[in-house]
Motif scaffolding. Structure first.
Motif, PDB file in Angstrom:
ATOM      1  N   TYR A 118       3.822  10.401   3.577  1.00  0.00           N
ATOM      2  CA  TYR A 118       3.894   9.299   2.618  1.00  0.00           C
ATOM      3  C   TYR A 118       3.950   8.005   3.413  1.00  0.00           C
ATOM      4  O   TYR A 118       4.780   7.854   4.289  1.00  0.00           O
ATOM      5  N   ILE A 119       3.038   7.131   3.125  1.00  0.00           N
ATOM      6  CA  ILE A 119       2.997   5.896   3.892  1.00  0.00           C
ATOM      7  C   ILE A 119       3.100   4.730   2.916  1.00  0.00           C
ATOM      8  O   ILE A 119       2.370   4.674   1.932  1.00  0.00           O
ATOM      9  N   HIS A 120       3.999   3.852   3.207  1.00  0.00           N
ATOM     10  CA  HIS A 120       4.194   2.718   2.323  1.00  0.00           C
ATOM     11  C   HIS A 120       4.253   1.471   3.185  1.00  0.00           C
ATOM     12  O   HIS A 120       5.020   1.404   4.128  1.00  0.00           O
ATOM     13  N   SER A 121       3.425   0.495   2.863  1.00  0.00           N
ATOM     14  CA  SER A 121       3.477  -0.722   3.659  1.00  0.00           C
ATOM     15  C   SER A 121       3.473  -1.956   2.785  1.00  0.00           C
ATOM     16  O   SER A 121       2.733  -2.059   1.824  1.00  0.00           O
ATOM     17  N   LYS A 122       4.328  -2.894   3.149  1.00  0.00           N
ATOM     18  CA  LYS A 122       4.361  -4.185   2.460  1.00  0.00           C
ATOM     19  C   LYS A 122       4.094  -5.288   3.454  1.00  0.00           C
ATOM     20  O   LYS A 122       4.374  -6.436   3.194  1.00  0.00           O
ATOM     21  N   VAL A 127       1.598  -7.278   6.100  1.00  0.00           N
ATOM     22  CA  VAL A 127       0.215  -7.473   6.499  1.00  0.00           C
ATOM     23  C   VAL A 127       0.032  -7.364   8.010  1.00  0.00           C
ATOM     24  O   VAL A 127      -0.927  -6.795   8.493  1.00  0.00           O
ATOM     25  N   VAL A 128       1.011  -7.894   8.741  1.00  0.00           N
ATOM     26  CA  VAL A 128       0.886  -7.820  10.193  1.00  0.00           C
ATOM     27  C   VAL A 128       1.534  -6.533  10.685  1.00  0.00           C
ATOM     28  O   VAL A 128       2.632  -6.528  11.223  1.00  0.00           O
ATOM     29  N   SER A 129       0.881  -5.442  10.441  1.00  0.00           N
ATOM     30  CA  SER A 129       1.429  -4.174  10.888  1.00  0.00           C
ATOM     31  C   SER A 129       0.272  -3.224  11.112  1.00  0.00           C
ATOM     32  O   SER A 129      -0.843  -3.472  10.669  1.00  0.00           O
ATOM     33  N   ASN A 130       0.543  -2.168  11.804  1.00  0.00           N
ATOM     34  CA  ASN A 130      -0.495  -1.209  12.121  1.00  0.00           C
ATOM     35  C   ASN A 130       0.020   0.189  11.914  1.00  0.00           C
ATOM     36  O   ASN A 130       1.025   0.571  12.503  1.00  0.00           O
ATOM     37  N   ILE A 131      -0.646   0.930  11.073  1.00  0.00           N
ATOM     38  CA  ILE A 131      -0.187   2.293  10.819  1.00  0.00           C
ATOM     39  C   ILE A 131      -1.353   3.233  11.005  1.00  0.00           C
ATOM     40  O   ILE A 131      -2.434   3.010  10.465  1.00  0.00           O
ATOM     41  N   ILE A 161      -3.378   1.747   8.047  1.00  0.00           N
ATOM     42  CA  ILE A 161      -3.120   0.511   7.305  1.00  0.00           C
ATOM     43  C   ILE A 161      -3.149  -0.595   8.338  1.00  0.00           C
ATOM     44  O   ILE A 161      -2.463  -0.512   9.353  1.00  0.00           O
ATOM     45  N   VAL A 215       0.843  -1.192   0.000  1.00  0.00           N
ATOM     46  CA  VAL A 215       0.000   0.000   0.000  1.00  0.00           C
ATOM     47  C   VAL A 215       0.870   1.231   0.000  1.00  0.00           C
ATOM     48  O   VAL A 215       1.844   1.297   0.742  1.00  0.00           O
TER      49      VAL A 215
END
Lengths: 410, 258, 480
Positions: free
Chosen positions: C406-410, C412-416, A353, A332
């Motif tokens: 800017y937020i980038h996540s790859k 799944v087990v994370s919290n932003i 997220i 994302v």
């Protein structure tokens, strides 16, 4: 020496000798000059340019686009069939309350929109203008017209450019639903411009569903006059690549805008929403919520910009991006941005997220619901916030119901 | 009996907000040692009157005077009015996150002390002073460490108002709906505080809907406000009549003549 | 009308550190080339590896372009017009404080940083840097008892070349960005801190940077290493005289925290910000980055940015070690024509890494204040968590507040979670305070401090009050 961008392709597009001639020339020139947007530009840095290049390997759809414009009254559909392939679209079956735009009016719209800023290369729009030979432009000027449906469907591996201009005259209330479907490698380039005059309300929904490596690039350009209400709901699902650009301008402030979006991605899909809302006057209102659900190796992008210049005092704007990651290989990128000069404003934005909550899953399981079903329930709940807000009564829209079935069965 | 000194005189006051007239010729005289109650329905102009006296910037005075101890207040900034000894107890005290209650109170008290020609209090001296006064409103010390009114319950906010009143030692206190949103125990604490802080040199104005507060604090005068005017003035008995018969039966005598 | 004039009155302020000290200094000729770099290196008697490091950086820098992505407009900097080394005369000869030019000691006295033994702060060790050179470091001996090294980086190059060789340029590579490359080529001085295994540094360490000469660029370099289970709190302050030309400040700060180590780095930046019309002031283009290399290590940045005509910095954390923690607490106040583009990058690489971002921007006058931040959750950062909160306060209707997260996540087990708000000073709150006898000026200043409370709480005690009064100074009309 600068390499000219896809010269054969550009030269192979038939040129228009009518009202679109000038726009087309300019756009082709611009396309030749600038080509595919550079990675270094903020708006395009996250986009996989391989997808864009594929647009230029496709033959241009010449005459068999199925675009239908339906008018719906009291649950009954009275068809106003509009096809792009001949000029008669402007004459045929236009019911009371819908009036074709004259060439002058179209020219005016085109020129207003074509004031290009040197430092801003609007690729989505340029590719449409460069390739498009057809345009539907009309205005709605009667309260009789309550809802319109525009269906755009493509099923062959072609580039399908479509462009619609709608002027909603003062004091009206209209629902506009667009359903864009693509399959078998079709690539849509869609451009819709809506001008909403004073005291009018427009509920606009775009349900876009692709399959079999179909692609979509769409721009939604909306100009709102004062005391107008505009609500936009965009749903993207199933495209190998889709990119929606929304640009809403409150020309004199004093208007309301609601934007909802839902991106449902799996496999290696890349779905993106780039939105920009600008308040050119005081007392504006915006509420925006953008959601995405990602599975497999998909990629979701949201880029939201709210601009509140000095003139836009007492603006109230909020923007929220919520993302649900279902797979460890999905990614994302979200960037909700604010640019504010006016001091008497209330603006906030947020982004989250996360994954499905284990607590919630456990709670459902402890009530005897199996994990798969529990997952499904929670995902549906996540979507419903957007789907429930569709501005249009689901029941009146057969195609919409079908499309929603498709979405809910994720 | 000695002639009591006049503290506040309002002369033919007309005021409003954003072009809307709310006060339509208010006249009122308040002497030292007196307790006045102003009663009236919602929208009668009671709260506006209190805000205009305190100098809220949103209200404009179109004509009239507010004379406080021989000086016209109408041109003064709100902080100057406060420093001179005019206190407004807010109906809805606002929350100010991040600004610590104790810091706020100290700055306010020292501003007032400057006018009273008293020395400025340092942190320690001030803490002692606050602790004494906390007892009046039965508040715990930890309220001082929180943001101004931040997350306070309705009752706590009102008690914080009375605490400020105790610390600032005003000459006249105008308390806007101090009883609203309070249960009977909290009402008693607040009323006891107000009674304790009242004296022969001071004046208190209670703005209220109901007469229940007046059971706890005995007013010398009761005024009824309607459509931005004081239409009737009496004693405690008037409040009781009002409670019994409702506002409907009180007409502006001038209206009756029409 | 009355309201506006009081607000603008509140915003008028003078810069109390704008004085210029009469100190004889030795400068090398303007401009940059290989010879200049060799000259700097020779003057500092550096070992070959460092000269090689500088020359490599210079080669990289020549190939790089000045970044333009932030849309910050400033007149082109002529890098050949800058003096890259300036030192008070005969600095090498001075062995003790008594030998230092009294004018310099007076300068630091005036800045509230007395260096001589009678007056110096009892619980803070100070490294004072004047133009390109470290003047004095207090409490060195006392710190040495615990094995803590606190000295200028030039001294560290001489005394502890192995540590320098091992760590310099490892967190911020020489080709990281244009200004970092320039700094790597020409850096003059700065502080070096080494906390050995298991040691909690017994006192606060602090560096104080003073730019005195007008045409000299300040390129300091700071390196802090905390070994396993070590901890340190480091403060940094900066001021400069008022010149009507712009001075470039391009520092690089590198922090390294090993297993269970923690580094707290606080900055109060009050470089001269230029005058009301934006003439003069410091260009503060700084690269600050910390590497949480070890498990459960922690790096916390807190900053109060009130000075400089342009501030461009993003103190960042690379959260490599499992369960490591990164924090960023920032207050940026801009007034007049100031520009601040600041924020952080939190790069989550390791499992269960956590980061917190609290940013408060206050824009007044015709200034432009932007938060720009990046949260990156890598594919292996299982269980990563980030919380960001960015609030902006606008004073007056000519100031600009921007937020670019800017937020980038790859993962799944994370919290932003990211939250941001923009507002102005509430009229009702202002009236409430004023109705309690607090002046308009003081009420605004109180509310601004209140707005920043979350960040001030993170500053070391001595700094918190300094920051508070600094904001007050910036906002108040009256300066002693």
């Amino acid at each position: 020496m600068k390499k000219i961008f896809y010269p054969e392709w550009i030269n192979s597009i038939p040129s228009n000798d009518g009202v679109l001639e000038e726009t087309q020339k300019l756009a082709r020139e611009e396309l030749k000059q600038n080509g595919i947007p550079k990675k270094s530009s903020e708006e395009w840095r996250l986009t996989n340019s391989a997808f864009i290049k594929e647009f230029f390997n496709l033959p241009l759809n010449s005459n068999n686009t199925k675009l239908k414009l339906n008018r719906i009254d009291n649950l009954r559909r009275s068809l106003v069939k509009l096809e792009f392939n001949n000029d008669s679209i402007f004459e045929a079956n236009l019911c009371n309350g819908i009036e074709k735009l004259s060439e002058e009016e179209i020219k005016l719209c085109l020129s207003e929109n074509s004031i290009r800023r040197k430092d801003f290369y609007d690729f989505n729009k340029t590719i449409n203008e460069a390739s498009n030979n057809r345009l539907i432009g009309f205005k709605i000027n009667s309260k009789e017209i309550k809802s319109l449906e525009i269906d755009i469907k493509a099923e062959v591996s072609e580039l399908v450019p479509t462009r619609v201009i709608i002027i909603v005259e003062e004091g009206l209330e209209v629902d506009i639903l667009e359903i864009i479907e693509g399959s078998r490698g079709a690539s849509h380039s869609h451009l819709i411009e809506i001008y909403i005059k004073d005291f009018s309300t427009v509920n606009h929904a775009i349900v876009s569903i692709g399959k079999d490596s179909a692609k979509l690039m769409a721009s939604i350009l909306v100009n709102q006059e004062k005391q107008s209400n505009y609500s936009l709901t965009c749903i993207q699902k199933g495209w190998t690549f889709s990119r929606l650009e929304q640009k809403v301008i409150q020309l004199n402030g004093n208007a309301k805008t609601n934007i909802q979006g839902l991106q449902i991605a799996n496999n290696q899909q890349e779905l993106a929403t780039h939105s920009r809302v600008r308040f050119n006057g005081p007392n504006g209102y915006l509420k925006q919520i953008q959601k995405s659900i990602l599975d497999d190796e998909s990629h979701s992008i949201f880029n939201g910009m709210i601009e509140v210049p000095k003139i836009a005092q007492r603006t109230e704007a909020s923007q929220l991006s919520k993302n649900l990651l279902l797979s460890s290989k999905a990614k994302v990128d979200t960037s909700p941005q604010l640019k504010i000069i006016a001091d008497d404003v209330k603006c906030n934005h947020g982004a989250t997220i996360s994954q499905l909550s284990n607590e919630e899953l456990f709670y459902l399981q402890s009530r005897g619901i199996n994990i798969k079903k529990a997952n499904q329930l929670l995902i549906n709940a996540f979507c419903n916030e957007i789907l429930d807000n569709l501005p249009i009564q689901e029941s009146t829209w057969s195609l919409l119901s079908k499309a929603l079935e498709n979405i809910k069965s994720q | 009996m000695n002639q009591k000194k006049l503290i506040l005189e309002i002369k033919d006051l007309y005021a409003g907000i954003e072009g809307k007239d709310i006060l339509n010729g208010v006249n009122l005289k308040i002497h030292e040692g007196e307790i006045h109650a102003i009663m009236g329905r919602n929208g009668s102009g009671k709260s506006t009157l209190s805000k205009v006296i305190a100098g809220h910037p949103e209200y404009t005075i179109s004509s009239g005077e507010i004379i406080f101890k021989d000086k016209d207040l109408t041109q003064l900034e709100p902080e100057d009015r406060s420093n001179q000894g005019v206190f407004l107890g807010f109906q809805y005290p606002i929350e100010i996150a991040g600004v610590k209650n104790i810091d706020f109170l100290r700055v306010a008290v020292n501003a007032r002390r400057k006018i009273l020609l008293k020395n400025e209090l340092d942190t320690f001296e001030f803490e002692d002073l606050v602790e004494e006064n906390l007892r009046i409103v039965k508040m715990e010390k930890d309220f001082l460490e929180r943001g101004v009114n931040e997350g306070f319950s309705g009752g706590e906010k009102k008690r914080n108002e009375i605490l400020q009143m105790a610390l600032l030692e005003p000459i006249i206190s105008i308390l806007d709906e101090t009883d609203s949103g309070l249960d009977i125990d909290a009402l008693r604490i607040v009323a006891a505080g107000i009674n304790k802080l009242h004296s022969d040199q001071k004046a208190t104005v209670l703005i209220t809907h109901y007469q229940r507060l007046l059971n706890e604090i005995k007013p010398d005068f009761v005024h009824i406000m309607k459509d931005g005017e004081i239409i009737k003035t009496g004693n405690k008995q008037l409040a009781i009549e009002l409670e019994r018969e409702g506002y409907e039966n009180f007409q502006n005598p001038l209206d009756k003549n029409k | 009308m009355t309201k506006n004039s009081t607000v603008s009155k509140v915003l008028e302020k003078t810069y109390q550190y704008g004085f210029l000290s009469e100190v004889e200094s030795e400068k090398i000729p303007k401009g940059i080339n290989e010879d200049v770099i060799r000259l700097i290196s020779t003057k500092k008697k550096e070992p070959q590896f460092l000269l090689d490091f500088r020359l490599r950086a210079y080669k990289q820098w020549k190939r790089m372009d000045e970044p333009t992505w932030a849309n910050i407009n400033y007149p082109k900097i002529d890098y050949q017009e800058i003096v890259y080394y300036s030192a008070p005369k005969d600095i090498e000869k001075k062995k003790s404080l008594d030998d230092i030019d009294p004018e310099i000691l007076k300068t630091f006295d005036k800045l509230g940083i007395p260096l001589n033994e009678q007056k110096r702060l009892s619980n803070v060790a100070v490294d004072a840097v004047f133009d390109s050179v470290s003047i004095a470091t207090t409490f060195k001996e006392k710190l040495a008892e615990d094995g803590v090294i606190f000295c200028s980086i030039s001294e560290a190059v001489q005394e502890y070349p192995d540590l320098i060789k091992q760590y310099l340029g490892k967190v911020v590579p020489i080709n990281d960005n244009f200004f970092a490359a320039l700094n790597s080529a020409v850096f003059s001085d700065g502080s070096f801190v080494y906390i050995p295994k298991g040691i909690q540094c017994p006192m606060e360490l602090s560096s104080y940077f003073r730019i005195n000469s007008g045409d000299t660029g300040q390129f300091e370099r700071t390196l802090i290493i905390a070994e396993e289970k070590a901890s340190v709190s480091y403060l940094e302050g900066c001021t400069a005289p008022m010149f009507d030309t712009n001075t470039l400040h391009a520092a690089v700060v590198e922090l390294i925290a090993l297993d269970d180590a923690s580094i707290k780095y606080s900055t109060v930046q009050n470089w001269y910000s230029g005058d009301k019309n934006g003439v003069g002031g410091i260009y503060n283009f700084v690269t600050k980055r910390g590497q949480c290399k070890g498990r459960r290590s922690k790096i916390s940045w807190s900053q109060v940015e009130t000075g400089s005509s342009i501030t461009w910095k993003y103190p960042s954390c690379i959260l490599e070690g499992e369960s490591s923690v990164g924090e960023f607490y920032s207050v940026a106040l801009t007034n007049n024509k100031q520009i601040a583009d600041t924020g952080t990058k939190m790069i989550h690489i390791g499992k269960n890494t956590k980061s917190t971002i609290i940013s408060k921007g206050i824009s007044a006058g015709h200034s432009k204040n932007s938060y720009r931040g990046k949260v990156h959750i890598g594919a292996k950062a299982i269980g990563a968590k980030n919380y960001s909160q960015c609030d902006s306060l606008l004073i007056g209707d000519n100031a600009e507040a921007n937020t670019y997260p800017y937020i980038h996540s790859k993962q799944v087990v994370s919290n932003i979670e990211h939250e941001a708000s923009t507002s102005k000073i509430s009229e009702d709150q202002l009236f409430y305070l004023r109705s309690r006898g607090i002046s308009n000026e003081e009420a605004i200043s109180m509310m601004v401090s209140g707005f920043c409370r979350d960040v001030f709480n993170e500053l070391p005690m001595e700094f918190a009050s300094e920051a508070d009064s600094l904001l007050g100074l910036k906002l108040e009309g009256t300066v002693g």
